[in-house]
Design a protein around this motif. Structure first.
Motif, mmCIF file in Angstrom:
data_model
loop_
_atom_site.group_PDB
_atom_site.id
_atom_site.type_symbol
_atom_site.label_atom_id
_atom_site.label_comp_id
_atom_site.label_asym_id
_atom_site.label_seq_id
_atom_site.Cartn_x
_atom_site.Cartn_y
_atom_site.Cartn_z
ATOM 1 N N PHE A 29 1.095 -1.093 -0.123
ATOM 2 C CA PHE A 29 0.133 -0.114 0.050
ATOM 3 C C PHE A 29 0.911 0.973 -0.182
ATOM 4 O O PHE A 29 1.612 1.207 0.665
ATOM 5 N N CYS A 30 0.148 2.335 -0.803
ATOM 6 C CA CYS A 30 1.478 2.936 -0.628
ATOM 7 C C CYS A 30 0.545 4.808 -0.196
ATOM 8 O O CYS A 30 -0.886 4.563 -0.647
ATOM 9 N N HIS A 31 1.237 5.310 0.367
ATOM 10 C CA HIS A 31 0.485 6.078 1.494
ATOM 11 C C HIS A 31 1.219 7.452 1.083
ATOM 12 O O HIS A 31 0.669 8.562 1.178
ATOM 13 N N ASP A 32 1.899 7.709 -0.587
ATOM 14 C CA ASP A 32 2.294 9.089 -0.971
ATOM 15 C C ASP A 32 1.010 10.115 -0.838
ATOM 16 O O ASP A 32 1.723 11.410 -0.607
ATOM 17 N N LYS A 33 0.395 9.413 -1.544
ATOM 18 C CA LYS A 33 -1.002 10.921 -1.402
ATOM 19 C C LYS A 33 -1.011 10.817 -0.212
ATOM 20 O O LYS A 33 -1.229 12.641 -0.355
ATOM 21 N N ALA A 34 -1.303 10.775 0.905
ATOM 22 C CA ALA A 34 -2.219 11.537 1.884
ATOM 23 C C ALA A 34 -0.845 12.073 2.508
ATOM 24 O O ALA A 34 -0.792 13.007 3.602
ATOM 25 N N THR A 35 0.820 11.662 2.506
ATOM 26 C CA THR A 35 1.226 12.117 2.604
ATOM 27 C C THR A 35 2.365 13.807 2.548
ATOM 28 O O THR A 35 2.808 14.359 2.597
ATOM 29 N N ALA A 36 1.803 13.367 1.066
ATOM 30 C CA ALA A 36 1.814 14.972 -0.208
ATOM 31 C C ALA A 36 0.591 16.425 0.370
ATOM 32 O O ALA A 36 0.730 17.211 0.662
ATOM 33 N N GLU A 37 -0.198 15.870 0.113
ATOM 34 C CA GLU A 37 -1.587 16.318 0.412
ATOM 35 C C GLU A 37 -1.688 16.407 2.033
ATOM 36 O O GLU A 37 -2.804 18.068 2.036
ATOM 37 N N LEU A 38 -1.933 15.709 3.104
ATOM 38 C CA LEU A 38 -2.212 15.516 4.191
ATOM 39 C C LEU A 38 -1.057 15.894 5.258
ATOM 40 O O LEU A 38 -1.408 16.787 6.466
ATOM 41 N N GLY A 39 -0.118 15.896 4.920
ATOM 42 C CA GLY A 39 1.287 15.660 5.711
ATOM 43 C C GLY A 39 1.432 14.818 6.761
ATOM 44 O O GLY A 39 2.041 14.382 7.582
ATOM 45 N N TYR A 40 0.068 13.010 5.874
ATOM 46 C CA TYR A 40 0.561 12.634 6.976
ATOM 47 C C TYR A 40 1.988 11.393 7.003
ATOM 48 O O TYR A 40 2.987 11.336 6.134
ATOM 49 N N ARG A 41 2.592 11.038 8.399
ATOM 50 C CA ARG A 41 3.385 10.154 8.299
ATOM 51 C C ARG A 41 3.781 9.378 9.306
ATOM 52 O O ARG A 41 3.826 9.592 10.804
ATOM 53 N N PRO A 42 3.906 8.083 9.155
ATOM 54 C CA PRO A 42 3.571 7.476 10.297
ATOM 55 C C PRO A 42 4.867 6.780 10.775
ATOM 56 O O PRO A 42 6.039 7.134 9.828
ATOM 57 N N ARG A 43 4.764 7.083 12.008
ATOM 58 C CA ARG A 43 5.764 6.543 13.036
ATOM 59 C C ARG A 43 6.346 4.654 12.348
ATOM 60 O O ARG A 43 5.920 4.084 12.120
ATOM 61 N N ASP A 44 7.543 4.500 13.272
ATOM 62 C CA ASP A 44 8.373 3.207 13.594
ATOM 63 C C ASP A 44 7.789 2.477 14.038
ATOM 64 O O ASP A 44 7.102 2.615 15.174
ATOM 65 N N LEU A 45 7.552 0.966 13.951
ATOM 66 C CA LEU A 45 6.508 0.462 14.298
ATOM 67 C C LEU A 45 7.109 -0.064 15.886
ATOM 68 O O LEU A 45 6.596 -0.495 16.421
#
Length: 335
Positions: free
Chosen positions: A298-314
């Motif tokens: 799953f690619c979250h590039d769109k959420a990162t680019a448009e929303l500023g979404y950045r998940p943390r390390d597990l």
């Protein structure tokens, strides 16, 4: 204009985490919980008992908010790892979503965030990277839960397309993390291992993401998401054996045998029988085993680019999940 945030499924893992985040901001929140339940006491959060399957019980969630800007985060849903669509799963995930949509239109809610799932997105072939799609069909996905989320997601997008609603869709991957009081399957995996009740590990893995990152992603989608758009809120792939190895490093525990899938599938009848006798739901079903081998690129590039979404390390997620399981309810690291 003052704002009010409505959260369905406010006692669920994600819903309660969103309520915590909004409470810390000082926002006014109404959380929908099932009849007979009590919610976590949080400043600014009022709980209303109701059921998305019964529209009349939802009216108190929406009423009395004239003159305020109202947003709703629809997180209520049944996560079901069984193979077929059960009547309850369909009633909550599909009919319940339609009921919420009707009330959003009736009360002219400013914006809705619908929490779908990555399972609603067709897998494609194993080598393909999965991005957001604009059409959803139960026939294009595998498993009862996935089919209901696909149908409900399309209902939300149809409402947007008709001009009746401003809504954004988010697709979380496999949610882990602290604050779970609802029985999240992945949190159960960690909990069972910590208690020495996990007999073995199964080969395979999935994309696991922190519940707090998904909660932040939902709020970012509410604030910044484009009308009628979908956003994947994922992290990255982790093998189950590697997840448990991290838990063992953080909290101790024994090494588990890693079973090949053919062996796990052969054991399913015994697993079902044991679950029935102990009245405890099984972690491994035919569908959950399928998921561990499915395409989770799953690619979250769109959420990162448009929303500023950045998940943390597990590793941080697992550290805080362990703290939660040990009863360390709050700490600075859990923010």
């Amino acid at each position: 204009m003052k704002k009010t945030y409505l959260i369905t499924g406010a006692n669920g893992h994600l819903g309660s985490t969103i309520a915590r985040a909004l409470s810390r901001r000082g926002e006014q929140v109404r959380g929908l919980i099932l009849p007979g339940q009590t919610g976590v006491s949080l400043p600014g959060v009022q709980y209303i008992q109701g059921d998305v399957r019964a529209p009349d019980t939802l009216l108190p969630l929406f009423e009395g908010l004239r003159g305020r800007k109202v947003f709703i985060l629809h997180t209520a849903g049944v996560v079901d790892i069984s193979d077929q669509v059960s009547p309850r799963t369909y009633a909550v995930n599909v009919v319940g979503t339609r009921n919420v949509l009707d009330l959003c239109r009736k009360f002219r809610v400013s914006r809705m965030v619908y929490v779908s799932s990555v399972h609603a997105i067709p897998e494609g072939d194993k080598s393909s990277v999965l991005h957001e799609v604009s059409r959803f069909s139960p026939d294009a996905v595998v498993g009862g839960y996935a089919k209901t989320k696909a149908e409900a997601t399309q209902a939300v997008l149809d409402a947007v397309g008709s001009g009746d609603l401003d809504a954004v869709v988010v697709h979380p991957s496999g949610i882990l993390g602290p604050y779970d009081r609802s029985g999240n399957h992945l949190v159960q995996l960690v909990s069972d291992y910590l208690r020495g009740k996990l007999p073995a590990c199964v080969r395979g893995g999935y994309d696991f993401v922190d519940v707090r990152d998904v909660a932040d992603g939902c709020l970012l989608a509410l604030e910044k998401g484009a009308r009628g758009q979908c956003y994947i809120l994922s992290n990255r792939h982790y093998e189950i054996r590697d997840v448990l190895a991290m838990v063992r490093k953080l909290a101790g525990g024994r090494r588990l045998a890693v079973l090949p899938h053919w062996m796990a599938r052969a054991a399913l009848p015994a697993i079902r029988l044991h679950a029935k006798r102990t009245k405890k739901r099984p972690l491994f079903t035919r569908y959950s085993l399928h998921t561990l081998l499915s395409n989770d690129k799953f690619c979250h590039d769109k959420a990162t680019a448009e929303l500023g979404y950045r998940p943390r390390d597990l590793i941080q997620t697992l550290r805080d999940t362990i703290s939660w399981n040990r009863g360390e309810l709050e700490s600075p690291s859990l923010a």
